[in-house]
Design a protein around this motif. Structure first.
Motif, mmCIF file in Angstrom:
data_model
loop_
_atom_site.group_PDB
_atom_site.id
_atom_site.type_symbol
_atom_site.label_atom_id
_atom_site.label_comp_id
_atom_site.label_asym_id
_atom_site.label_seq_id
_atom_site.Cartn_x
_atom_site.Cartn_y
_atom_site.Cartn_z
ATOM 1 N N ARG A 1 0.701 -1.257 -0.001
ATOM 2 C CA ARG A 1 -0.070 -0.060 0.067
ATOM 3 C C ARG A 1 0.917 1.349 0.070
ATOM 4 O O ARG A 1 0.637 2.185 -0.715
ATOM 5 N N GLY A 2 1.566 1.307 0.827
ATOM 6 C CA GLY A 2 2.653 2.413 1.045
ATOM 7 C C GLY A 2 3.547 2.757 -0.391
ATOM 8 O O GLY A 2 3.361 3.902 -0.708
ATOM 9 N N PRO A 3 4.254 1.806 -0.954
ATOM 10 C CA PRO A 3 4.890 2.142 -1.829
ATOM 11 C C PRO A 3 3.742 2.555 -3.098
ATOM 12 O O PRO A 3 4.145 3.536 -4.196
ATOM 13 N N LEU A 4 2.720 1.954 -3.259
ATOM 14 C CA LEU A 4 1.810 2.182 -4.558
ATOM 15 C C LEU A 4 1.318 3.642 -4.163
ATOM 16 O O LEU A 4 1.264 4.360 -5.338
ATOM 17 N N GLU A 5 1.032 4.063 -2.997
ATOM 18 C CA GLU A 5 0.388 5.293 -2.840
ATOM 19 C C GLU A 5 1.464 6.447 -3.108
ATOM 20 O O GLU A 5 1.197 7.529 -3.744
ATOM 21 N N LEU A 6 2.957 5.930 -2.938
ATOM 22 C CA LEU A 6 3.911 7.085 -3.411
ATOM 23 C C LEU A 6 3.857 7.407 -4.760
ATOM 24 O O LEU A 6 4.206 8.504 -4.970
ATOM 25 N N ILE A 7 3.995 6.109 -5.497
ATOM 26 C CA ILE A 7 3.921 6.282 -6.931
ATOM 27 C C ILE A 7 2.907 6.758 -7.470
ATOM 28 O O ILE A 7 2.973 7.876 -8.411
ATOM 29 N N LEU A 8 1.627 6.592 -7.149
ATOM 30 C CA LEU A 8 0.554 7.451 -7.574
ATOM 31 C C LEU A 8 0.463 8.714 -7.282
ATOM 32 O O LEU A 8 -0.012 9.604 -8.018
ATOM 33 N N THR A 9 0.942 9.101 -5.949
ATOM 34 C CA THR A 9 0.763 10.584 -5.739
ATOM 35 C C THR A 9 1.881 11.165 -6.579
ATOM 36 O O THR A 9 1.455 12.395 -6.843
ATOM 37 N N GLY A 10 2.926 10.613 -6.761
ATOM 38 C CA GLY A 10 4.123 11.188 -7.577
ATOM 39 C C GLY A 10 3.686 11.622 -9.077
ATOM 40 O O GLY A 10 3.684 12.581 -9.627
ATOM 41 N N LEU A 11 2.633 10.705 -9.575
ATOM 42 C CA LEU A 11 2.214 10.611 -10.841
ATOM 43 C C LEU A 11 1.068 12.204 -10.931
ATOM 44 O O LEU A 11 1.096 12.888 -11.746
ATOM 45 N N ARG A 12 0.110 11.931 -9.890
ATOM 46 C CA ARG A 12 -0.759 12.947 -9.724
ATOM 47 C C ARG A 12 -0.249 14.391 -9.504
ATOM 48 O O ARG A 12 -0.787 15.408 -10.188
ATOM 49 N N VAL B 1 -13.611 16.215 -15.393
ATOM 50 C CA VAL B 1 -12.786 15.582 -14.399
ATOM 51 C C VAL B 1 -11.734 16.041 -14.431
ATOM 52 O O VAL B 1 -10.942 16.422 -15.490
ATOM 53 N N GLU B 2 -10.917 16.360 -13.079
ATOM 54 C CA GLU B 2 -9.661 17.114 -13.232
ATOM 55 C C GLU B 2 -8.756 16.178 -13.479
ATOM 56 O O GLU B 2 -8.374 14.959 -12.793
ATOM 57 N N THR B 3 -7.577 16.519 -14.369
ATOM 58 C CA THR B 3 -6.800 15.305 -15.009
ATOM 59 C C THR B 3 -5.404 15.476 -14.408
ATOM 60 O O THR B 3 -5.181 16.475 -13.623
ATOM 61 N N SER B 4 -4.527 14.584 -14.434
ATOM 62 C CA SER B 4 -3.177 14.668 -14.064
ATOM 63 C C SER B 4 -2.523 13.609 -14.866
ATOM 64 O O SER B 4 -3.028 12.775 -15.999
ATOM 65 N N LEU B 5 -1.181 13.585 -14.816
ATOM 66 C CA LEU B 5 -0.509 12.488 -15.517
ATOM 67 C C LEU B 5 -0.763 11.082 -14.671
ATOM 68 O O LEU B 5 -0.808 11.050 -13.750
ATOM 69 N N VAL B 6 -0.892 10.227 -15.670
ATOM 70 C CA VAL B 6 -1.451 8.877 -15.396
ATOM 71 C C VAL B 6 -0.488 7.831 -16.091
ATOM 72 O O VAL B 6 -0.173 8.111 -17.303
ATOM 73 N N GLY C 1 -4.873 12.374 -17.969
ATOM 74 C CA GLY C 1 -6.323 11.825 -18.022
ATOM 75 C C GLY C 1 -6.769 11.742 -16.624
ATOM 76 O O GLY C 1 -6.055 12.140 -15.680
ATOM 77 N N ASP C 2 -7.860 10.913 -16.206
ATOM 78 C CA ASP C 2 -8.391 10.870 -14.960
ATOM 79 C C ASP C 2 -7.308 9.915 -14.122
ATOM 80 O O ASP C 2 -7.242 8.667 -14.428
ATOM 81 N N PRO C 3 -7.096 10.516 -13.114
ATOM 82 C CA PRO C 3 -6.193 9.807 -12.075
ATOM 83 C C PRO C 3 -6.729 8.435 -11.790
ATOM 84 O O PRO C 3 -6.129 7.559 -11.396
ATOM 85 N N ALA C 4 -8.211 8.335 -11.785
ATOM 86 C CA ALA C 4 -8.760 6.992 -11.270
ATOM 87 C C ALA C 4 -8.362 5.826 -12.446
ATOM 88 O O ALA C 4 -8.671 4.804 -11.835
ATOM 89 N N LEU C 5 -8.216 6.258 -13.499
ATOM 90 C CA LEU C 5 -7.420 5.315 -14.346
ATOM 91 C C LEU C 5 -6.548 4.243 -13.683
ATOM 92 O O LEU C 5 -6.678 2.912 -13.860
ATOM 93 N N ASP C 6 -5.682 4.798 -12.961
ATOM 94 C CA ASP C 6 -4.521 3.912 -12.726
ATOM 95 C C ASP C 6 -4.934 3.215 -11.229
ATOM 96 O O ASP C 6 -4.250 2.176 -10.748
ATOM 97 N N LEU C 7 -6.074 3.586 -10.948
ATOM 98 C CA LEU C 7 -6.722 2.724 -9.735
ATOM 99 C C LEU C 7 -7.437 1.411 -10.187
ATOM 100 O O LEU C 7 -7.523 0.441 -9.618
#
Length: 286
Positions: free
Chosen positions: A112-123, A177-182, A210-216
């Motif tokens: 969980r921790g490493p994945l959250e770090l990666i996803l936060t970095g992208l967003r 939707v507010e977009t970011s790097l995904v 795109g929608d950051p939810a894509l990566d989830l």
């Protein structure tokens, strides 16, 4: 090369002759859904694309890596090492190697921790200066709904209606939707590890704004909405579930575009299986 099929056993020597300076004696050959890959120790990764439109696909994937070179991310990504090459039936590109190992069997608590770090970095990353591929270009981009509509024609009305609804819900939900790097193909298969920490993220072919939810969405497929809700709010989880329902239709459309009928049929069968099981949005909540 005795582990390769006949076509690839004949093709790899041609790629090797194109880049004779590479460390081919260290090559480990692999095969993904859309690429054949040679990992040359820690020195380079060579990826070969075949099928319809191989040259344009390889060029756009290469451009994605170039566009991401200057982006400040809290993890390593592959870098493009030279311009792609193409033959009559194939195209190839070289990228740097991210040392590490693929891992499977992790519990959610472990990663969980490493994945959250990666996803936060992208967003939180700045928008790249270079142009990234449009959202879902790999499966048709703006033409994705039309491609899906063509390939579902043999099915009964219930399946066709559900497939069309899955596509429509994605497009309607994304509006505004507010977009970011995904990443665009996020999951454990594209994370490299050293010990308990990720050493980098690979396969950014489909990275886009795109929608950051894509990566989830792929994480929901692996761990379920209830777990992934630890790292995202309720609204983003709801969108990720909608994205997840459409994933087999994205793979099927991409396979159609490269004339891979076997992969297309597999993806469509996957959609039908999930539909009938009631698990399109979340396999952990039938």
């Amino acid at each position: 090369m005795n582990t390769l099929d006949a076509d690839m056993s004949a093709l790899w020597p041609r790629v090797e002759r194109a880049w004779p300076h590479l460390q081919w004696h260290e090559a480990a050959f692999k095969h993904g859904a859309f690429h054949h890959v040679a990992v040359l120790g820690d020195s380079a990764v060579v990826r070969v694309t075949r099928g319809a439109g191989h040259a344009s696909r390889t060029h756009s994937e290469h451009q994605n890596l170039r566009a991401l070179e200057g982006v400040d991310l809290p993890f390593r990504i592959p870098l493009a090492m030279t311009e792609p090459l193409s033959g009559p039936s194939w195209s190839a590109q070289i990228s740097s190697c991210i040392p590490g190992e693929h891992r499977s069997g992790h519990s959610w608590e472990q990663i969980r921790g490493p994945l959250e770090l990666i996803l936060t970095g992208l967003r939180e990353a700045a928008i790249p200066g270079g142009e990234l591929r449009p959202v879902r270009q790999w499966c048709g981009g703006q033409q994705w709904p039309d491609v899906v509509d063509r390939i579902i024609q043999p099915f009964d009305m219930a399946v066709k209606t559900s497939a069309r609804r899955a596509v429509e819900e994605v497009l309607e939900m994304e509006a505004g939707v507010e977009t970011s790097l995904v990443h665009g193909d996020f999951g454990l298969h594209n994370i490299m590890w050293r010990g308990d920490q990720p050493s980098g993220v690979i396969d950014l072919d489909n990275a886009c704004i795109g929608d950051p939810a894509l990566d989830l969405a792929p994480l929901i497929g692996a761990f379920g909405s209830a777990s992934v809700a630890d790292i995202a709010d309720r609204e983003m989880i709801a969108r990720a579930r909608v994205h997840r329902a459409s994933l087999p239709l994205q793979v099927a459309a991409a396979a159609q575009l490269i004339d891979d009928s076997k992969l297309k049929d597999f993806a469509l069968a996957n959609f039908q299986m999930r539909l009938h099981a009631g698990t399109l949005q979340d396999p952990h909540q039938p």
